[in-house]
Design a protein around this motif. Sequence first.
Motif, PDB file in Angstrom:
ATOM      1  N   HIS A   1       0.801  -1.217   0.000  1.00 50.32           N
ATOM      2  CA  HIS A   1       0.000   0.000   0.000  1.00 50.32           C
ATOM      3  C   HIS A   1       0.836   1.271   0.000  1.00 50.32           C
ATOM      4  O   HIS A   1       0.284   2.373   0.100  1.00 50.32           O
ATOM      5  N   ILE A   2       2.152   1.122  -0.160  1.00 45.25           N
ATOM      6  CA  ILE A   2       3.029   2.256  -0.433  1.00 45.25           C
ATOM      7  C   ILE A   2       3.631   2.116  -1.834  1.00 45.25           C
ATOM      8  O   ILE A   2       3.493   3.003  -2.672  1.00 45.25           O
ATOM      9  N   ALA A   3       4.267   0.985  -2.113  1.00 42.04           N
ATOM     10  CA  ALA A   3       4.933   0.796  -3.408  1.00 42.04           C
ATOM     11  C   ALA A   3       3.945   0.730  -4.560  1.00 42.04           C
ATOM     12  O   ALA A   3       4.240   1.188  -5.673  1.00 42.04           O
ATOM     13  N   LEU A   4       2.778   0.130  -4.348  1.00 39.15           N
ATOM     14  CA  LEU A   4       1.741  -0.010  -5.377  1.00 39.15           C
ATOM     15  C   LEU A   4       2.286  -0.679  -6.639  1.00 39.15           C
ATOM     16  O   LEU A   4       2.077  -0.210  -7.756  1.00 39.15           O
TER      17      LEU A   4
ATOM     18  N   ARG B   1      -2.838  -1.242  -6.592  1.00 33.90           N
ATOM     19  CA  ARG B   1      -3.118  -0.040  -7.377  1.00 33.90           C
ATOM     20  C   ARG B   1      -4.619   0.224  -7.454  1.00 33.90           C
ATOM     21  O   ARG B   1      -5.072   1.369  -7.352  1.00 33.90           O
ATOM     22  N   ALA B   2      -5.390  -0.835  -7.622  1.00 31.79           N
ATOM     23  CA  ALA B   2      -6.844  -0.667  -7.697  1.00 31.79           C
ATOM     24  C   ALA B   2      -7.396  -0.131  -6.381  1.00 31.79           C
ATOM     25  O   ALA B   2      -8.247   0.771  -6.367  1.00 31.79           O
ATOM     26  N   MET B   3      -6.916  -0.681  -5.267  1.00 37.08           N
ATOM     27  CA  MET B   3      -7.393  -0.199  -3.965  1.00 37.08           C
ATOM     28  C   MET B   3      -6.982   1.247  -3.727  1.00 37.08           C
ATOM     29  O   MET B   3      -7.773   2.050  -3.206  1.00 37.08           O
ATOM     30  N   ALA B   4      -5.762   1.597  -4.098  1.00 34.08           N
ATOM     31  CA  ALA B   4      -5.304   2.974  -3.913  1.00 34.08           C
ATOM     32  C   ALA B   4      -6.164   3.953  -4.710  1.00 34.08           C
ATOM     33  O   ALA B   4      -6.493   5.042  -4.220  1.00 34.08           O
ATOM     34  N   ALA B   5      -6.542   3.573  -5.924  1.00 34.22           N
ATOM     35  CA  ALA B   5      -7.375   4.453  -6.747  1.00 34.22           C
ATOM     36  C   ALA B   5      -8.754   4.647  -6.117  1.00 34.22           C
ATOM     37  O   ALA B   5      -9.312   5.746  -6.142  1.00 34.22           O
ATOM     38  N   VAL B   6      -9.317   3.586  -5.555  1.00 31.57           N
ATOM     39  CA  VAL B   6     -10.619   3.707  -4.889  1.00 31.57           C
ATOM     40  C   VAL B   6     -10.505   4.647  -3.683  1.00 31.57           C
ATOM     41  O   VAL B   6     -11.357   5.519  -3.482  1.00 31.57           O
ATOM     42  N   ILE B   7      -9.456   4.478  -2.888  1.00 26.35           N
ATOM     43  CA  ILE B   7      -9.274   5.343  -1.712  1.00 26.35           C
ATOM     44  C   ILE B   7      -9.072   6.796  -2.143  1.00 26.35           C
ATOM     45  O   ILE B   7      -9.633   7.719  -1.552  1.00 26.35           O
ATOM     46  N   ARG B   8      -8.299   7.009  -3.193  1.00 22.05           N
ATOM     47  CA  ARG B   8      -8.072   8.370  -3.696  1.00 22.05           C
ATOM     48  C   ARG B   8      -9.364   9.003  -4.210  1.00 22.05           C
ATOM     49  O   ARG B   8      -9.679  10.157  -3.903  1.00 22.05           O
TER      50      ARG B   8
ATOM     51  N   LEU C   1      -1.670   7.826  -7.976  1.00 22.34           N
ATOM     52  CA  LEU C   1      -2.570   6.856  -7.369  1.00 22.34           C
ATOM     53  C   LEU C   1      -2.767   7.129  -5.882  1.00 22.34           C
ATOM     54  O   LEU C   1      -3.859   6.895  -5.341  1.00 22.34           O
ATOM     55  N   HIS C   2      -1.743   7.613  -5.233  1.00 22.27           N
ATOM     56  CA  HIS C   2      -1.857   7.971  -3.820  1.00 22.27           C
ATOM     57  C   HIS C   2      -2.630   9.278  -3.612  1.00 22.27           C
ATOM     58  O   HIS C   2      -2.976   9.612  -2.474  1.00 22.27           O
ATOM     59  N   GLY C   3      -2.877  10.009  -4.701  1.00 24.71           N
ATOM     60  CA  GLY C   3      -3.536  11.301  -4.561  1.00 24.71           C
ATOM     61  C   GLY C   3      -2.610  12.392  -4.095  1.00 24.71           C
ATOM     62  O   GLY C   3      -3.060  13.423  -3.571  1.00 24.71           O
ATOM     63  N   VAL C   4      -1.298  12.198  -4.286  1.00 25.81           N
ATOM     64  CA  VAL C   4      -0.293  13.185  -3.887  1.00 25.81           C
ATOM     65  C   VAL C   4      -0.065  14.164  -5.033  1.00 25.81           C
ATOM     66  O   VAL C   4       0.185  13.754  -6.173  1.00 25.81           O
ATOM     67  N   VAL C   5      -0.141  15.431  -4.725  1.00 20.66           N
ATOM     68  CA  VAL C   5       0.040  16.471  -5.732  1.00 20.66           C
ATOM     69  C   VAL C   5       1.526  16.704  -5.974  1.00 20.66           C
ATOM     70  O   VAL C   5       2.303  16.860  -5.021  1.00 20.66           O
ATOM     71  N   ALA C   6       1.921  16.719  -7.240  1.00 23.25           N
ATOM     72  CA  ALA C   6       3.304  17.019  -7.638  1.00 23.25           C
ATOM     73  C   ALA C   6       3.262  18.085  -8.732  1.00 23.25           C
ATOM     74  O   ALA C   6       2.446  17.988  -9.661  1.00 23.25           O
ATOM     75  N   ARG C   7       4.140  19.079  -8.627  1.00 17.11           N
ATOM     76  CA  ARG C   7       4.204  20.140  -9.629  1.00 17.11           C
ATOM     77  C   ARG C   7       5.446  19.940 -10.485  1.00 17.11           C
ATOM     78  O   ARG C   7       6.565  19.892  -9.951  1.00 17.11           O
ATOM     79  N   GLU C   8       5.250  19.805 -11.767  1.00 15.74           N
ATOM     80  CA  GLU C   8       6.392  19.627 -12.664  1.00 15.74           C
ATOM     81  C   GLU C   8       7.208  20.916 -12.720  1.00 15.74           C
ATOM     82  O   GLU C   8       6.674  22.003 -12.912  1.00 15.74           O
ATOM     83  N   VAL C   9       8.510  20.754 -12.514  1.00 10.58           N
ATOM     84  CA  VAL C   9       9.439  21.876 -12.526  1.00 10.58           C
ATOM     85  C   VAL C   9      10.644  21.470 -13.354  1.00 10.58           C
ATOM     86  O   VAL C   9      11.359  20.521 -13.004  1.00 10.58           O
TER      87      VAL C   9
END
Length: 430
Positions: free
Chosen positions: A166-169, A175-182, A385-393
Amino acid sequence: MTFHVRSFALAALTVALTAGLMAAPARAADATTAPRTGFETSGGTRWTGEEEERSFLAAVDRASDRVALSRIGTTKQGRELALVAIGARPAATVTTVLLICSQHGNEPSGREACLTTVRDLAFARDRQTRAFLARTEILVIPNANPDGRAADIRGNSDRVDVNRDHIALKTAEGRAMAAVIRDHRPDVIYDLHEYGASPPYYDRDLFDLWPRNLNTDSRVHRESKALSERYVRPAAEDKGHTSGTYGIWTDPATGEPIRQVAGDGQERILRNASGVKNSVGLLIESRVDPLTDAEKADPAVNNRRRVSSQLAALEGLMSFAGERGPAVRAATSLARWNGFLDRGPIYLGGADNTPATPAETLADPPCGYRLDGTQFAEVKDELALHGVVAREVGDGAFVPLRQSQRKLVPLLLDARATYRLASGQPVTAC
């Protein structure tokens, strides 16, 4: 108020335990035509088969306008990962509860309890259940590891323990469970398992455990313990089942804890990932081993007890969601909002019963992590998949801590985190 789904399954299993056979469904106007699982029709002599599960869920979906059945993924061997939604649609006044059933393929009783719970909620006609479903969304992944279930093994088809992903996915299942939680942001995540007893120190009918990870918001942690101690365990005990804390051996004479054998705070386990992701979480484990002479003589009797104990505990969960829905929603909403405040330490180790060491504590966390282009390419799908926001720089990305998943970010990207996805560069000035 105590919630009562006097389900087809629980009524049938109660009769089975006292009369040695399975009773016919006894509720709802169309009880004679309501679908039944292979476990039920066999009297518990076998677990519901793969095709039986598909047919059962399809039949419930067709017959009930409360139910929506969808595919959330496909396993390596091509089996469908299904999600069942029952009751209210998401809203600010709706409590969302997610059941994750049988992540370990050789632990089938939770899956059976989930299948019959889906059916019972779909067909229940009493006023109390209808009122409950008007303010509660029940999501169910009835079979979180169908390849493992088909092979009757703990892991998936690659022998990977899905409940350590549930971290590495890296698995399709994780991955399916992480998407549902997100996507659904459940207020409660309830994870159904089974365990092997070690008498006389570790042999209750049911064990449970809340998120021990120290990054669980205090309000979410408090509600998780309340779910265990005030609802699930009492509900199971009211039906004659014994209960205790998962992972803790106790002295049979005094009941005092003497040894911890499982149940730590590692974030890659769903129970802990739930807390880190700001959901009330609970692991439930039913005892596989036979308890009585009757269970030893007849595996079907043992199987029925395993499932009935899961169903009894589920009644406690439903009572919790019905009675404490507003408090639970407040706890999870505040936990998510607090991430944007970007305050407080973050822990890379420890648990609620094991203090983190100074080396495991980010007392003054960075404001984010910089990933180079190669790193970002390797982990951007998992971050999403974790719902973590990342900004491309530039050719990489910046991942800020100021977001709802604040306490998850260092667990994914700090070089000192045990299960990190990448070793990002801490950024201290934003």
